[in-house]
Design an enzyme around this catalytic site. Structure first.
Site, PDB file in Angstrom:
ATOM      1  N   ASP A  26      -5.752   2.412 -11.139  1.00 16.99           N
ATOM      2  CA  ASP A  26      -4.372   2.147 -10.719  1.00 16.99           C
ATOM      3  C   ASP A  26      -3.399   2.565 -11.811  1.00 16.99           C
ATOM      4  O   ASP A  26      -2.327   1.963 -11.951  1.00 16.99           O
ATOM      5  CB  ASP A  26      -4.219   0.655 -10.387  1.00 16.99           C
ATOM      6  CG  ASP A  26      -2.934   0.358  -9.641  1.00 16.99           C
ATOM      7  OD1 ASP A  26      -2.484  -0.805  -9.683  1.00 16.99           O
ATOM      8  OD2 ASP A  26      -2.371   1.296  -9.026  1.00 16.99           O
ATOM      9  N   LYS A  38      -1.666   8.766 -11.922  1.00 19.69           N
ATOM     10  CA  LYS A  38      -2.449   9.302 -10.793  1.00 19.69           C
ATOM     11  C   LYS A  38      -3.176  10.584 -11.173  1.00 19.69           C
ATOM     12  O   LYS A  38      -4.236  10.865 -10.635  1.00 19.69           O
ATOM     13  CB  LYS A  38      -1.538   9.501  -9.580  1.00 19.69           C
ATOM     14  CG  LYS A  38      -0.730   8.243  -9.219  1.00 19.69           C
ATOM     15  CD  LYS A  38      -1.569   6.959  -9.221  1.00 19.69           C
ATOM     16  CE  LYS A  38      -0.698   5.715  -9.264  1.00 19.69           C
ATOM     17  NZ  LYS A  38      -1.485   4.472  -9.581  1.00 19.69           N
ATOM     18  N   ASP A  87      -6.370   3.006  -6.092  1.00 21.13           N
ATOM     19  CA  ASP A  87      -5.107   2.702  -5.411  1.00 21.13           C
ATOM     20  C   ASP A  87      -4.285   3.986  -5.264  1.00 21.13           C
ATOM     21  O   ASP A  87      -4.475   4.956  -6.009  1.00 21.13           O
ATOM     22  CB  ASP A  87      -4.306   1.667  -6.217  1.00 21.13           C
ATOM     23  CG  ASP A  87      -3.103   1.125  -5.430  1.00 21.13           C
ATOM     24  OD1 ASP A  87      -2.141   0.680  -6.068  1.00 21.13           O
ATOM     25  OD2 ASP A  87      -3.126   1.163  -4.178  1.00 21.13           O
ATOM     26  N   ASN A  88      -3.367   4.009  -4.296  1.00 23.94           N
ATOM     27  CA  ASN A  88      -2.341   5.060  -4.193  1.00 23.94           C
ATOM     28  C   ASN A  88      -2.870   6.455  -3.908  1.00 23.94           C
ATOM     29  O   ASN A  88      -2.275   7.454  -4.348  1.00 23.94           O
ATOM     30  CB  ASN A  88      -1.502   5.130  -5.476  1.00 23.94           C
ATOM     31  CG  ASN A  88      -0.981   3.791  -5.906  1.00 23.94           C
ATOM     32  OD1 ASN A  88      -1.299   3.315  -7.009  1.00 23.94           O
ATOM     33  ND2 ASN A  88      -0.194   3.157  -5.058  1.00 23.94           N
ATOM     34  N   GLU A 137       2.683  -0.842  -1.217  1.00 27.78           N
ATOM     35  CA  GLU A 137       3.007  -2.262  -1.409  1.00 27.78           C
ATOM     36  C   GLU A 137       4.434  -2.595  -0.964  1.00 27.78           C
ATOM     37  O   GLU A 137       5.385  -1.898  -1.295  1.00 27.78           O
ATOM     38  CB  GLU A 137       2.787  -2.682  -2.874  1.00 27.78           C
ATOM     39  CG  GLU A 137       3.381  -1.777  -3.913  1.00 27.78           C
ATOM     40  CD  GLU A 137       2.409  -0.717  -4.420  1.00 27.78           C
ATOM     41  OE1 GLU A 137       1.500  -0.332  -3.665  1.00 27.78           O
ATOM     42  OE2 GLU A 137       2.556  -0.262  -5.547  1.00 27.78           O
TER      43      GLU A 137
HETATM   44  O1  LIG Z   1       2.584   4.926 -11.235  1.00 30.25           O
HETATM   45  C1  LIG Z   1       1.952   3.992 -10.752  1.00 30.25           C
HETATM   46  N1  LIG Z   1       1.038   3.330 -11.469  1.00 30.25           N
HETATM   47  C2  LIG Z   1       0.759   3.745 -12.866  1.00 30.25           C
HETATM   48  C3  LIG Z   1       1.724   3.117 -13.876  1.00 30.25           C
HETATM   49  C4  LIG Z   1       1.549   3.738 -15.248  1.00 30.25           C
HETATM   50  O2  LIG Z   1       0.208   3.622 -15.699  1.00 30.25           O
HETATM   51  C5  LIG Z   1       0.010   4.147 -17.012  1.00 30.25           C
HETATM   52  N2  LIG Z   1      -1.222   3.612 -17.548  1.00 30.25           N
HETATM   53  C6  LIG Z   1      -1.673   2.348 -17.379  1.00 30.25           C
HETATM   54  C7  LIG Z   1      -2.844   2.219 -18.071  1.00 30.25           C
HETATM   55  C8  LIG Z   1      -3.139   3.452 -18.675  1.00 30.25           C
HETATM   56  C9  LIG Z   1      -4.183   3.906 -19.501  1.00 30.25           C
HETATM   57  N3  LIG Z   1      -4.165   5.175 -19.957  1.00 30.25           N
HETATM   58  C10 LIG Z   1      -3.162   6.007 -19.605  1.00 30.25           C
HETATM   59  C11 LIG Z   1      -2.109   5.621 -18.783  1.00 30.25           C
HETATM   60  C12 LIG Z   1      -2.111   4.322 -18.326  1.00 30.25           C
HETATM   61  C13 LIG Z   1       2.256   3.546  -9.355  1.00 30.25           C
HETATM   62  C14 LIG Z   1       3.402   4.029  -8.727  1.00 30.25           C
HETATM   63  C15 LIG Z   1       3.741   3.625  -7.432  1.00 30.25           C
HETATM   64  C16 LIG Z   1       4.959   4.144  -6.766  1.00 30.25           C
HETATM   65  C17 LIG Z   1       4.944   4.480  -5.414  1.00 30.25           C
HETATM   66  C18 LIG Z   1       6.085   4.966  -4.780  1.00 30.25           C
HETATM   67  C19 LIG Z   1       7.255   5.108  -5.510  1.00 30.25           C
HETATM   68  F1  LIG Z   1       8.370   5.546  -4.913  1.00 30.25           F
HETATM   69  C20 LIG Z   1       7.291   4.774  -6.866  1.00 30.25           C
HETATM   70  C21 LIG Z   1       6.152   4.286  -7.496  1.00 30.25           C
HETATM   71  C22 LIG Z   1       2.921   2.704  -6.745  1.00 30.25           C
HETATM   72  C23 LIG Z   1       1.770   2.228  -7.368  1.00 30.25           C
HETATM   73  O3  LIG Z   1       0.948   1.331  -6.728  1.00 30.25           O
HETATM   74  C24 LIG Z   1       1.418   2.640  -8.650  1.00 30.25           C
HETATM   75  O4  LIG Z   1       0.246   2.161  -9.198  1.00 30.25           O
HETATM   76 MG   LIG Z   2      -0.918   1.230  -7.673  1.00 39.10          MG
END
Ligand SMILES: O=C(NCCCOCn1ccc2cnccc21)c1cc(-c2ccc(F)cc2)cc(O)c1O
Ligand SMILES: [Mg+2]
Length: 214
Positions: free
Chosen positions: A141, A144, A169-170, A199
């Site tokens: 999650d 992406k 997810d996603n 969500e």
């Molecule tokens: O971007 C999303 N999640 C990621 C966060 C950064 O994560 C960075 N991150 C976290 C550990 C980690 C470890 N290593 C590298 C990067 C690392 C994410 C985005 C959306 C979304 C859907 C539609 C929209 F209009 C806008 C946003 C929905 C979701 O459910 C998501 O999960």
């Molecule tokens: Mg997500």
């Protein structure tokens, strides 16, 4: 210097949720995100699919890539068997600081190890840092475009076993096309798509469950 959305989410949890009650923390976050401010938690609809798969796997060792505010960490950790643990990686220190307090409010901090840093650096250290042999369950999650390289890294580091379940997810929104193509076409995975919604919205999204065949 106002508050951030994760800080406002945490404030809602500390104001409205019952300390030590994971279900009330989950419900408070869902209510906040549905009626006050949208946030990128896996949410209640996809959360029920996550719950059913975690319950089916009943993991002793789970890995979560992408903690954010700790919502899915709480969903996973509340279902772990006695002695089970969830290692969760978060890149953003501000998110990690909020997540630690959400996880503590839910009272399941003893089942969770939150580690700050990039997955590409931390995954190769899992065995030496945390004494992990293999993971029973992995929830993807985070960024992406990291799903595919990190799935391959988990394979290369010998962190997957026959039957390990990867849940992503996603896979539709924002979307992870290269990852989907890989797990759906690789002979080393048995993959299935669980259709749902982004969500707290009506936009299509879904979870991909992929069983590593060894
Ligand atoms: O971007 C999303 N999640 C990621 C966060 C950064 O994560 C960075 N991150 C976290 C550990 C980690 C470890 N290593 C590298 C990067 C690392 C994410 C985005 C959306 C979304 C859907 C539609 C929209 F209009 C806008 C946003 C929905 C979701 O459910 C998501 O999960
Ligand atoms: Mg997500």
């Amino acid at each position: 210097t106002g508050s951030t959305r994760p800080q406002r989410l945490l404030r809602a949890v500390q104001k409205k949720a019952t300390q030590g009650d994971p279900q009330s923390v989950i419900a408070t976050i869902d209510d906040f995100c549905r009626h006050s401010e949208w946030a990128m938690n896996v949410g209640d609809e996809k959360g029920l699919i996550l719950d059913s798969i975690v319950s089916e796997v009943n993991p002793s060792t789970a890995l979560e890539l992408g903690t954010y505010c700790g919502y899915s960490t709480v969903r996973i950790a509340r279902l772990l068997p006695p002695g089970g643990r969830c290692i969760t990686l978060e890149f953003n220190p501000a998110y990690a600081a909020v997540a630690r307090q959400v996880i503590a409010w839910a009272g399941i901090q003893d089942k969770v190890q939150l580690v700050e840093g990039p997955s590409g650096d931390l995954i190769p250290q899992m065995k030496e840092l945390f004494g992990v042999q293999t993971f029973d369950f992995v929830f993807l999650d985070h960024w992406k475009d990291r799903y595919l390289p990190d799935a391959k890294l988990l394979e290369e580091c010998g962190l997957l076993r026959e039957g390990t379940v990867l849940l992503a997810d996603n896979v539709i929104c924002p979307g992870t096309p290269e990852y989907l193509q890989y797990v759906r076409n690789s002979p080393r995975y048995e993959s299935r798509y669980f259709k749902s919604h982004l969500e707290y919205t009506k936009v299509e999204d879904g979870l991909e469950k992929s069983v590593f065949l060894g």
